[in-house]
Structure formats: C-alpha cells, structure tokens
Design a protein around this motif. Structure first.
Motif, PDB file in Angstrom:
ATOM      1  N   LEU A  17     -29.496  26.993  34.464  1.00 23.99           N
ATOM      2  CA  LEU A  17     -28.131  27.319  34.050  1.00 23.99           C
ATOM      3  C   LEU A  17     -27.909  28.831  34.097  1.00 23.99           C
ATOM      4  CD1 LEU A  17     -25.422  26.287  33.045  1.00 23.99           C
ATOM      5  CD2 LEU A  17     -26.341  26.358  30.722  1.00 23.99           C
ATOM      6  N   ALA A  18     -28.914  29.593  33.705  1.00 23.40           N
ATOM      7  CA  ALA A  18     -28.822  31.055  33.763  1.00 23.40           C
ATOM      8  C   ALA A  18     -28.638  31.528  35.198  1.00 23.40           C
ATOM      9  CB  ALA A  18     -30.075  31.691  33.153  1.00 23.40           C
ATOM     10  N   GLU A  19     -29.268  30.852  36.144  1.00 24.96           N
ATOM     11  CA  GLU A  19     -29.115  31.214  37.554  1.00 24.96           C
ATOM     12  C   GLU A  19     -27.662  31.049  38.004  1.00 24.96           C
ATOM     13  OE1 GLU A  19     -31.864  28.860  39.840  1.00 24.96           O
ATOM     14  OE2 GLU A  19     -33.612  29.751  38.865  1.00 24.96           O
ATOM     15  N   VAL A  20     -27.043  29.963  37.622  1.00 21.99           N
ATOM     16  CA  VAL A  20     -25.638  29.725  37.986  1.00 21.99           C
ATOM     17  C   VAL A  20     -24.758  30.814  37.382  1.00 21.99           C
ATOM     18  CG1 VAL A  20     -23.648  28.189  37.677  1.00 21.99           C
ATOM     19  CG2 VAL A  20     -25.866  27.241  38.322  1.00 21.99           C
ATOM     20  N   ALA A  21     -24.964  31.099  36.114  1.00 22.95           N
ATOM     21  CA  ALA A  21     -24.167  32.139  35.450  1.00 22.95           C
ATOM     22  C   ALA A  21     -24.360  33.490  36.129  1.00 22.95           C
ATOM     23  CB  ALA A  21     -24.541  32.215  33.972  1.00 22.95           C
ATOM     24  N   ALA A  22     -25.582  33.794  36.528  1.00 24.32           N
ATOM     25  CA  ALA A  22     -25.864  35.070  37.190  1.00 24.32           C
ATOM     26  C   ALA A  22     -25.203  35.150  38.561  1.00 24.32           C
ATOM     27  CB  ALA A  22     -27.376  35.279  37.317  1.00 24.32           C
ATOM     28  N   VAL A  23     -25.233  34.056  39.313  1.00 22.81           N
ATOM     29  CA  VAL A  23     -24.598  34.017  40.641  1.00 22.81           C
ATOM     30  C   VAL A  23     -23.101  34.293  40.505  1.00 22.81           C
ATOM     31  CG1 VAL A  23     -23.909  32.431  42.503  1.00 22.81           C
ATOM     32  CG2 VAL A  23     -26.305  32.546  41.789  1.00 22.81           C
ATOM     33  N   LEU A  24     -22.465  33.657  39.549  1.00 21.82           N
ATOM     34  CA  LEU A  24     -21.025  33.853  39.354  1.00 21.82           C
ATOM     35  C   LEU A  24     -20.730  35.254  38.834  1.00 21.82           C
ATOM     36  CD1 LEU A  24     -20.087  30.361  37.892  1.00 21.82           C
ATOM     37  CD2 LEU A  24     -19.699  31.200  40.223  1.00 21.82           C
ATOM     38  N   SER A  25     -21.526  35.723  37.904  1.00 20.51           N
ATOM     39  CA  SER A  25     -21.338  37.057  37.340  1.00 20.51           C
ATOM     40  C   SER A  25     -21.460  38.141  38.406  1.00 20.51           C
ATOM     41  CB  SER A  25     -22.364  37.295  36.230  1.00 20.51           C
ATOM     42  OG  SER A  25     -22.281  38.607  35.752  1.00 20.51           O
ATOM     43  N   ALA A  26     -22.420  37.990  39.278  1.00 18.89           N
ATOM     44  CA  ALA A  26     -22.636  38.993  40.336  1.00 18.89           C
ATOM     45  C   ALA A  26     -21.420  39.119  41.246  1.00 18.89           C
ATOM     46  CB  ALA A  26     -23.875  38.630  41.158  1.00 18.89           C
ATOM     47  N   GLN A  27     -20.636  38.056  41.338  1.00 20.54           N
ATOM     48  CA  GLN A  27     -19.440  38.057  42.182  1.00 20.54           C
ATOM     49  C   GLN A  27     -18.157  38.253  41.364  1.00 20.54           C
ATOM     50  OE1 GLN A  27     -19.564  38.101  45.518  1.00 20.54           O
ATOM     51  NE2 GLN A  27     -21.786  38.166  45.260  1.00 20.54           N
ATOM     52  N   LYS A  28     -18.321  38.661  40.104  1.00 19.99           N
ATOM     53  CA  LYS A  28     -17.188  38.966  39.214  1.00 19.99           C
ATOM     54  C   LYS A  28     -16.319  37.742  38.906  1.00 19.99           C
ATOM     55  CE  LYS A  28     -18.195  43.384  39.277  1.00 19.99           C
ATOM     56  NZ  LYS A  28     -19.482  43.629  38.732  1.00 19.99           N
ATOM     57  N   ILE A  29     -16.935  36.554  38.896  1.00 18.61           N
ATOM     58  CA  ILE A  29     -16.245  35.335  38.494  1.00 18.61           C
ATOM     59  C   ILE A  29     -16.430  35.191  36.985  1.00 18.61           C
ATOM     60  CG2 ILE A  29     -16.141  32.814  38.708  1.00 18.61           C
ATOM     61  CD1 ILE A  29     -15.356  34.191  41.307  1.00 18.61           C
ATOM     62  N   ASN A  30     -15.325  35.055  36.262  1.00 13.83           N
ATOM     63  CA  ASN A  30     -15.366  34.965  34.809  1.00 13.83           C
ATOM     64  C   ASN A  30     -15.431  33.508  34.369  1.00 13.83           C
ATOM     65  OD1 ASN A  30     -15.279  35.691  32.121  1.00 13.83           O
ATOM     66  ND2 ASN A  30     -13.065  35.985  32.094  1.00 13.83           N
ATOM     67  N   LEU A  31     -16.482  33.167  33.637  1.00 13.37           N
ATOM     68  CA  LEU A  31     -16.598  31.833  33.025  1.00 13.37           C
ATOM     69  C   LEU A  31     -15.695  31.796  31.807  1.00 13.37           C
ATOM     70  CD1 LEU A  31     -20.424  31.103  33.048  1.00 13.37           C
ATOM     71  CD2 LEU A  31     -18.654  29.630  33.975  1.00 13.37           C
ATOM     72  N   ARG A  32     -14.745  30.875  31.791  1.00 12.70           N
ATOM     73  CA  ARG A  32     -13.815  30.755  30.659  1.00 12.70           C
ATOM     74  C   ARG A  32     -14.278  29.686  29.683  1.00 12.70           C
ATOM     75  NH1 ARG A  32     -11.110  33.648  28.837  1.00 12.70           N
ATOM     76  NH2 ARG A  32      -9.177  32.535  28.619  1.00 12.70           N
ATOM     77  N   ALA A  33     -14.957  28.648  30.201  1.00  9.88           N
ATOM     78  CA  ALA A  33     -15.474  27.575  29.342  1.00  9.88           C
ATOM     79  C   ALA A  33     -16.633  26.915  30.050  1.00  9.88           C
ATOM     80  CB  ALA A  33     -14.380  26.552  29.052  1.00  9.88           C
ATOM     81  N   ILE A  34     -17.525  26.335  29.246  1.00  7.24           N
ATOM     82  CA  ILE A  34     -18.666  25.626  29.819  1.00  7.24           C
ATOM     83  C   ILE A  34     -19.062  24.487  28.886  1.00  7.24           C
ATOM     84  CG2 ILE A  34     -20.332  27.213  28.796  1.00  7.24           C
ATOM     85  CD1 ILE A  34     -22.039  26.771  31.374  1.00  7.24           C
ATOM     86  N   SER A  35     -19.439  23.389  29.490  1.00  7.88           N
ATOM     87  CA  SER A  35     -19.988  22.244  28.773  1.00  7.88           C
ATOM     88  C   SER A  35     -21.152  21.747  29.605  1.00  7.88           C
ATOM     89  CB  SER A  35     -18.929  21.147  28.627  1.00  7.88           C
ATOM     90  OG  SER A  35     -19.497  19.970  28.102  1.00  7.88           O
ATOM     91  N   VAL A  36     -22.271  21.473  28.954  1.00 11.39           N
ATOM     92  CA  VAL A  36     -23.454  21.020  29.674  1.00 11.39           C
ATOM     93  C   VAL A  36     -23.856  19.645  29.157  1.00 11.39           C
ATOM     94  CG1 VAL A  36     -25.860  21.513  30.245  1.00 11.39           C
ATOM     95  CG2 VAL A  36     -24.223  23.393  29.992  1.00 11.39           C
ATOM     96  N   ALA A  37     -24.022  18.717  30.087  1.00  9.91           N
ATOM     97  CA  ALA A  37     -24.528  17.382  29.769  1.00  9.91           C
ATOM     98  C   ALA A  37     -25.821  17.203  30.543  1.00  9.91           C
ATOM     99  CB  ALA A  37     -23.510  16.317  30.181  1.00  9.91           C
ATOM    100  N   GLU A  38     -26.786  16.559  29.915  1.00 11.92           N
ATOM    101  CA  GLU A  38     -28.068  16.447  30.591  1.00 11.92           C
ATOM    102  C   GLU A  38     -28.584  15.017  30.595  1.00 11.92           C
ATOM    103  OE1 GLU A  38     -31.144  15.757  28.852  1.00 11.92           O
ATOM    104  OE2 GLU A  38     -30.149  15.641  26.942  1.00 11.92           O
ATOM    105  N   ALA A  39     -29.432  14.761  31.565  1.00 13.79           N
ATOM    106  CA  ALA A  39     -30.237  13.550  31.641  1.00 13.79           C
ATOM    107  C   ALA A  39     -31.677  14.040  31.794  1.00 13.79           C
ATOM    108  CB  ALA A  39     -29.798  12.696  32.824  1.00 13.79           C
ATOM    109  N   SER A  40     -32.603  13.151  31.971  1.00 11.94           N
ATOM    110  CA  SER A  40     -34.002  13.585  32.008  1.00 11.94           C
ATOM    111  C   SER A  40     -34.322  14.500  33.184  1.00 11.94           C
ATOM    112  CB  SER A  40     -34.926  12.378  32.009  1.00 11.94           C
ATOM    113  OG  SER A  40     -34.656  11.569  33.145  1.00 11.94           O
TER     114      SER A  40
END
Length: 141
Positions: A17-40
């Motif tokens: 998840l940190a990788e995704v956030a870093a990829v977007l941040s590096a391109q100046k994309i602002n995350l406004r909201a996030i929800s994470v659902a997981e399976a195994s």
C-alpha cells in the motif's frame, strides 16, 4: 451525480500500500480518501484522488491492476444521528449498502460519505428527496 473511485488490487504484503501511495505522491496526485479491504492473498485499496485519469494512467504504467467505479458522495451534517438517519433512509427504501467510507473535506460542519449500493441511481434519488446533498469532487475540495 457520481464520484470516480479507483480500485487498486494489491498483494496482501507489508509495504504494498505504501508503494501505491508513493507512486501517486511522486506524480503529485493527491489522495483524498482511502479504504482498504483485504483477503488472505490480496487486498483492494479503494481511493478517491484529485486527478483520476492521470492516477489510473500512472498506476497502469507501474503494472498495477486497477479499475474505475462510480460511487455516490453524500454530504452529511457532522452531528450525532445524521449518519444513522441517512443509513436508515436507504434501508427503509430497500437499498443495500455494499460499502461506505468517509472523505475529508474542508468544511468543519459536514462529513462526506462515499457509498456504493446495489442501486446507486435510486439511492441518490431517494437521498436527494430526503434532503441529503449528493455532491461531486468539486464540493469536497
């Protein structure tokens, strides 16, 4: 009126998840909201960003599997019972909430709820008729 949500499919491993956030941040994309659902083995990060087209392009170029979904954004007064009232309205009208999460806004007296239902168009119509404000991304800036 709907908001574009990006669903990103991720391996369920530390740091993904940190990788995704870093990829977007590096391109100046602002995350406004996030929800994470997981399976195994995998997870789904549902995100609202300020630039959907560029975010999806960037993510796909980085080999992430992602899709865009329309969701409803509802302005709810930030007072006890208002969220319960909104949920009750939908339940009474036979609308099932598949998932829901909040988005940060700049107004102190309201919250913005992101909702995916079994019938988003009908849910929006019902909520609007009951006095809830359905908003787009511009209203949440």
């Amino acid at each position: 009126m709907t908001v574009k949500q990006i669903s990103v499919f991720l391996e369920n491993q530390p740091g993904k998840l940190a990788e995704v956030a870093a990829v977007l941040s590096a391109q100046k994309i602002n995350l406004r909201a996030i929800s994470v659902a997981e399976a195994s083995d995998f997870g789904i990060a549902r995100i609202i960003v300020d630039d959907v087209f560029n975010a999806v392009t960037i993510l796909k170029n980085e080999n992430y599997i992602c899709s865009i979904t329309d969701v409803i954004a509802v302005e709810v007064q930030d007072e006890p019972g208002m969220l319960a009232n909104m949920i009750a309205v939908l339940g009474t009208e036979g609308i099932n909430i598949e998932y829901m999460y909040t988005i940060l806004g700049k107004k102190n007296d309201v919250a913005y709820m992101i909702i995916r239902t079994n019938d988003d168009a009908q849910a929006a119509k019902i909520l609007d008729a009951k006095g809830f404000r359905i908003v787009g991304m511009d209203a949440m800036k």
